[in-house]
Design a protein around this motif. Structure first.
Motif, PDB file in Angstrom:
ATOM      1  N   ASP A 442       0.795  -1.222   0.000  1.00 60.15           N
ATOM      2  CA  ASP A 442       0.000   0.000   0.000  1.00 60.15           C
ATOM      3  C   ASP A 442       0.836   1.285   0.000  1.00 60.15           C
ATOM      4  N   ARG A 443       2.162   1.186   0.192  1.00 63.81           N
ATOM      5  CA  ARG A 443       3.070   2.333   0.117  1.00 63.81           C
ATOM      6  C   ARG A 443       2.663   3.458   1.068  1.00 63.81           C
ATOM      7  N   ARG A 444       2.150   3.105   2.209  1.00 64.67           N
ATOM      8  CA  ARG A 444       1.640   4.130   3.121  1.00 64.67           C
ATOM      9  C   ARG A 444       2.744   4.937   3.786  1.00 64.67           C
ATOM     10  N   LEU A 445       3.982   4.481   3.677  1.00 60.73           N
ATOM     11  CA  LEU A 445       5.081   5.198   4.315  1.00 60.73           C
ATOM     12  C   LEU A 445       5.732   6.231   3.403  1.00 60.73           C
ATOM     13  N   ARG A 446       5.350   6.257   2.140  1.00 64.04           N
ATOM     14  CA  ARG A 446       6.024   7.125   1.170  1.00 64.04           C
ATOM     15  C   ARG A 446       5.971   8.594   1.588  1.00 64.04           C
ATOM     16  N   ALA A 447       4.816   9.071   1.938  1.00 70.86           N
ATOM     17  CA  ALA A 447       4.675  10.494   2.276  1.00 70.86           C
ATOM     18  C   ALA A 447       5.445  10.837   3.544  1.00 70.86           C
ATOM     19  N   SER A 448       5.424   9.943   4.515  1.00 70.81           N
ATOM     20  CA  SER A 448       6.139  10.200   5.763  1.00 70.81           C
ATOM     21  C   SER A 448       7.643  10.272   5.528  1.00 70.81           C
ATOM     22  N   ALA A 449       8.173   9.365   4.699  1.00 74.29           N
ATOM     23  CA  ALA A 449       9.596   9.406   4.386  1.00 74.29           C
ATOM     24  C   ALA A 449       9.943  10.657   3.597  1.00 74.29           C
ATOM     25  N   ALA A 450       9.085  11.041   2.667  1.00 77.65           N
ATOM     26  CA  ALA A 450       9.338  12.237   1.867  1.00 77.65           C
ATOM     27  C   ALA A 450       9.373  13.495   2.732  1.00 77.65           C
ATOM     28  N   GLY A 451       8.663  13.469   3.853  1.00 80.22           N
ATOM     29  CA  GLY A 451       8.632  14.625   4.732  1.00 80.22           C
ATOM     30  C   GLY A 451       9.972  14.951   5.360  1.00 80.22           C
ATOM     31  N   LEU A 452      10.893  13.983   5.362  1.00 74.82           N
ATOM     32  CA  LEU A 452      12.217  14.224   5.922  1.00 74.82           C
ATOM     33  C   LEU A 452      13.197  14.755   4.884  1.00 74.82           C
ATOM     34  N   GLY A 453      12.715  15.034   3.689  1.00 74.54           N
ATOM     35  CA  GLY A 453      13.532  15.670   2.668  1.00 74.54           C
ATOM     36  C   GLY A 453      14.759  14.873   2.308  1.00 74.54           C
ATOM     37  N   ASN A 454      15.905  15.584   2.197  1.00 74.40           N
ATOM     38  CA  ASN A 454      17.121  14.917   1.738  1.00 74.40           C
ATOM     39  C   ASN A 454      17.820  14.107   2.826  1.00 74.40           C
TER      40      ASN A 454
END
Length: 506
Positions: A442-454
């Motif tokens: 379900d890729r539910r972690l994608r947005a949370s990981a993206a929130g940490l930027g680089n």
């Protein structure tokens, strides 16, 4: 003013400099020796063993292939990543002079091992390691200044001042990687405690008039141990004299011959000495790895005998653990107390290594007690379980940081996970960032990981072997910080991510 001044351009200091340079820190390395070349760092005297944890560290930063080339090793991976099991190493060293049989190592019994492209163990030289790391450091903009010894270290709440030669350098942080006789450790006031030596060891290149009197390899004797290395004239000796002969004196030909004869039980003749040095099994460790803005790593923080070849590997582990934490602190996005986890995680590892070498010295004592222990150990090392246990300790496979999570992967070095599209973890870690591997659908972690930027890389997809979790969060040092269920809990992931990488706002 630099972000970090590192004192010592050995493997530990250079590896740490590369980690900090990779993270965009301004780094100055100070080295007292004016030149890089030394027979004590080249073959054969500078030969050292690297085990899986260190080899993977080089691989995950993209510098293993240059190290293999510099070491004259043809790249022969530990196993093809599509194999069912890792391949056993060809040679794995010894415990207390008793050589381990690679055929008796059960790699399948080691915790969370997956086939990968890196060998389980390899031999290299300090010269090769330093050459590769120096070139990498230069590529990353690290400045190295040679030829001046550090004479003063002072700090306040904002900076550290380090005096070397006629110059004074200011930095936000300083790290002593300047070896067992560390000037930084002494000048910064670290407490250094431990145990006194049992033996004096000697490493030498000599010409023997009658070399046939010494057998090749390791030999435990009633008075100590000697080892005749493959290189011509390269001899090692351990003399259980209570450490009476130390590095303050240069061993003479007559002294070396007397020791070699006594320990080997032969009348071998040393006709010429080309190079010789002594050492002891004194085992000491600082009570903390940090005092204010000054930190220690490698032999500056812990010294012990070279038995088992743990010194270089432990030091590289220190540098890998500290680098990303110090960089995050420099850049201002580290969560509170992150740099203090360096001592909390690495000090127990160093203490364990000291005990590991103490145990070997105790087993090698030339008395009935030591000989009884040797007999017991030989029986244990004759078994598959016994050899596997010793190799697990040597390789670092059993190391686990107490991160407060009972999930069995958490706190351990991450295996080389490989996604079905061919992407492997080692390739994802080349830039020194943390990694989220999402094996769920379900890729539910994608947005949370993206929130940490680089600070974070995100990769998703089914894996050849995900070992059970639906996702894993991996710190920049390759340690698993969190592992989720088949359907990962996004809130739990975010708590772990913020604990190690700071909040998205930083």
């Amino acid at each position: 003013m630099h972000d970090v001044v590192i004192v010592g351009a050995g493997p530990v200091g250079l590896f740490l400099a590369c980690e900090l340079g990779l993270a965009g820190c301004s780094v100055l390395v100070l080295e007292r020796e004016p030149e890089t070349g030394s027979p004590w760092r080249a073959e054969p005297l500078g030969m050292r063993g690297l085990f899986a944890t260190s080899i993977e560290a080089f691989h995950r930063r993209g510098i293993l292939d240059p190290l293999l080339t510099e070491s004259g090793i043809q790249h022969e991976p530990g196993a093809h990543p599509d194999a069912d099991e890792p391949s056993p190493p060809r040679a794995v060293g010894h415990f207390a002079g008793m050589v381990l049989d690679p055929a008796k190592i059960d790699l399948a019994a080691l915790p969370f091992r997956l086939p990968g492209r890196t060998p389980e163990a390899m031999m290299t030289s300090l010269e090769a390691v330093e050459t590769v790391l120096s070139e990498r450091a230069a590529e990353l903009g690290v400045e190295i200044r040679r030829g001046d010894a550090v004479s003063a270290v002072a700090q306040d709440d904002e900076r550290v001042r380090v005096r070397a030669g006629e110059h004074e350098y200011a930095a936000r942080w300083a790290v002593g990687c300047d070896g067992g006789r560390s000037a930084v450790r002494r000048l910064a006031g670290f407490d250094f405690v431990g145990t006194e030596p049992q033996f004096t060891g000697y490493s030498m290149i000599v010409t023997l008039a009658d070399p046939e009197k010494l057998g090749p390899g390791f030999h435990l004797t009633p008075t100590g141990m000697y080892v005749r290395m493959p290189a011509a004239g390269h001899i090692g000796v351990l003399d259980f004299d209570g450490g009476a002969f130390d590095r303050s004196r240069q061993p003479t030909r007559d002294h070396l011959q007397a020791v070699l004869r006594r320990v080997s039980g032969t009348d071998v003749t040393v006709s010429d000495v080309h190079l010789a040095s002594s050492f002891t099994d004194r085992a000491m460790q600082t009570t903390t790895y940090r005092r204010g803005r000054v930190l220690l790593a490698g032999d500056a923080a812990h010294i012990h005998s070279p038995l088992g070849g743990q010194g270089l590997n432990t030091g590289i582990g220190d540098a890998m653990n500290l680098g990303w934490k110090l960089a995050a602190t420099v850049h201002g996005h580290a969560p509170d107390g992150l740099v203090d986890t360096y001592t909390r995680e690495r000090h127990p590892i160093g203490a364990s290594v000291l005990d590991w070498t103490r145990a070997q010295a105790a087993a090698m004592r030339p008395d009935p007690h030591g000989q009884a222990v040797q007999k017991l150990l030989r029986d244990l090392l004759g078994t598959r379980d016994g050899t596997t246990y010793v190799f697990e300790k040597l390789s670092g496979s059993s190391d686990r940081y107490p991160l407060g999570d009972d999930q069995p992967l958490v706190g351990r070095r991450a295996p080389d996970f490989r996604l079905q599209d061919g992407t492997c973890l080692g390739e994802l870690m080349r830039d020194g960032r943390g990694v989220t591997l999402d094996f769920s659908t379900d890729r539910r972690l994608r947005a949370s990981a993206a929130g940490l930027g680089n600070r974070m890389r995100y990769a998703a997809g089914p894996a050849k072997n995900d070992l059970g979790p639906g996702a894993v969060l991996i710190r920049p040092d390759g340690v698993v910080a969190w592992a989720g269920a088949r359907v990962p809990d996004r809130a739990a992931f975010e708590r772990a991510a913020h604990q190690w990488f700071g909040s998205p706002d930083n």
